[in-house]
Design a protein around this motif. Structure first.
Motif, PDB file in Angstrom:
ATOM      1  N   ASN A  57      17.432  -0.320  -8.264  1.00 39.18           N
ATOM      2  CA  ASN A  57      18.227   0.586  -9.015  1.00 39.18           C
ATOM      3  C   ASN A  57      17.464   1.314 -10.103  1.00 39.18           C
ATOM      4  N   PRO A  58      16.876   2.214 -10.146  1.00 32.63           N
ATOM      5  CA  PRO A  58      16.048   2.685 -11.139  1.00 32.63           C
ATOM      6  C   PRO A  58      16.808   2.718 -12.608  1.00 32.63           C
ATOM      7  N   GLU A 100      -1.889   1.411   0.856  1.00 32.85           N
ATOM      8  CA  GLU A 100      -2.715   1.763  -0.112  1.00 32.85           C
ATOM      9  C   GLU A 100      -2.309   2.893  -1.081  1.00 32.85           C
ATOM     10  N   ASN A 101      -1.606   3.854  -0.621  1.00 36.63           N
ATOM     11  CA  ASN A 101      -1.113   5.004  -1.658  1.00 36.63           C
ATOM     12  C   ASN A 101      -0.073   4.081  -2.620  1.00 36.63           C
ATOM     13  N   LEU A 102       0.972   3.317  -2.206  1.00 35.83           N
ATOM     14  CA  LEU A 102       1.740   2.666  -3.088  1.00 35.83           C
ATOM     15  C   LEU A 102       0.905   1.547  -3.990  1.00 35.83           C
ATOM     16  N   LYS A 103      -0.219   1.113  -3.595  1.00 34.21           N
ATOM     17  CA  LYS A 103      -0.844   0.184  -4.614  1.00 34.21           C
ATOM     18  C   LYS A 103      -1.602   1.379  -5.595  1.00 34.21           C
ATOM     19  N   GLN A 121       8.632   7.170 -10.242  1.00 34.98           N
ATOM     20  CA  GLN A 121       7.444   7.785  -9.848  1.00 34.98           C
ATOM     21  C   GLN A 121       6.703   7.246  -8.458  1.00 34.98           C
ATOM     22  N   LEU A 122       7.342   6.179  -8.101  1.00 41.61           N
ATOM     23  CA  LEU A 122       6.759   5.589  -6.729  1.00 41.61           C
ATOM     24  C   LEU A 122       7.755   5.851  -5.573  1.00 41.61           C
ATOM     25  N   GLN A 123       8.762   6.485  -5.794  1.00 42.50           N
ATOM     26  CA  GLN A 123       9.632   6.583  -4.685  1.00 42.50           C
ATOM     27  C   GLN A 123       9.051   7.153  -3.532  1.00 42.50           C
ATOM     28  N   PRO A 124       8.194   8.341  -3.574  1.00 37.20           N
ATOM     29  CA  PRO A 124       7.476   8.853  -2.500  1.00 37.20           C
ATOM     30  C   PRO A 124       6.707   7.762  -1.577  1.00 37.20           C
ATOM     31  N   GLN A 125       5.996   7.114  -2.422  1.00 38.71           N
ATOM     32  CA  GLN A 125       5.014   6.086  -1.878  1.00 38.71           C
ATOM     33  C   GLN A 125       5.732   5.055  -1.152  1.00 38.71           C
ATOM     34  N   ILE A 126       7.067   4.656  -1.823  1.00 45.07           N
ATOM     35  CA  ILE A 126       7.822   3.474  -1.350  1.00 45.07           C
ATOM     36  C   ILE A 126       8.456   3.855  -0.125  1.00 45.07           C
TER      37      ILE A 126
END
Length: 143
Positions: A57-58, A100-103, A121-126
């Motif tokens: 949860n953000p 790799e995008n998440l990293k 910020q990382l939600q799209p990669q996750i």
């Protein structure tokens, strides 16, 4: 006496030769089955830890919780990479690209980023990693 020594050596040679000829190797089919099972295990773990990262949860997640979840995903990805030969090329590329995008996204975060901001910020990669791993696991009937 010479006959006894010669007989002993001959017997030892036969025993060693027979054991060298025994076939304890697995067949290619057994190896493929083992590789697929290992891949499934690793994909399921990556899918689980990716879902746990996604579920943070953000509003309440701390930086430490974010770090722990991220580290688990990276460890799982390393295990998948080691067993990914069993995956088809397109699946492998999709999961690899998403991981790799998440990293990269995580590494690009400023040091003072809060857990809330990092997750936002990382939600799209996750999301992309979760989807790629889920599709690969489904194609291999991993449970």
């Amino acid at each position: 006496m010479k006959r006894f020594v010669a007989s002993g050596l001959l017997c030892a040679a036969v025993v060693l030769g027979a054991s060298a000829c025994s076939n304890n190797d697995t067949t290619p089919q057994e190896e493929a089955t083992k590789a697929a099972a290992e891949l499934c295990t690793n994909l399921v773990q990556l899918k689980s830890d990716s879902a746990a990262l996604k579920a943070l949860n953000p509003a309440t997640a701390t930086k430490d919780q974010m770090q722990k979840a991220y580290d688990a995903v990276q460890t799982d990805w390393k295990n998948v990479k080691e067993s990914k030969q069993a995956m088809k090329s397109a699946e492998r590329e999709a999961v690899q690209s998403a991981a790799e995008n998440l990293k990269k996204g995580y590494e690009d975060l400023p040091g003072d980023t809060t857990g809330k901001d990092a997750l936002t910020q990382l939600q799209p990669q996750i999301q992309a990693l979760d989807m790629a791993v889920g599709e690969a696991a489904d194609r291999h009937d991993c449970r």
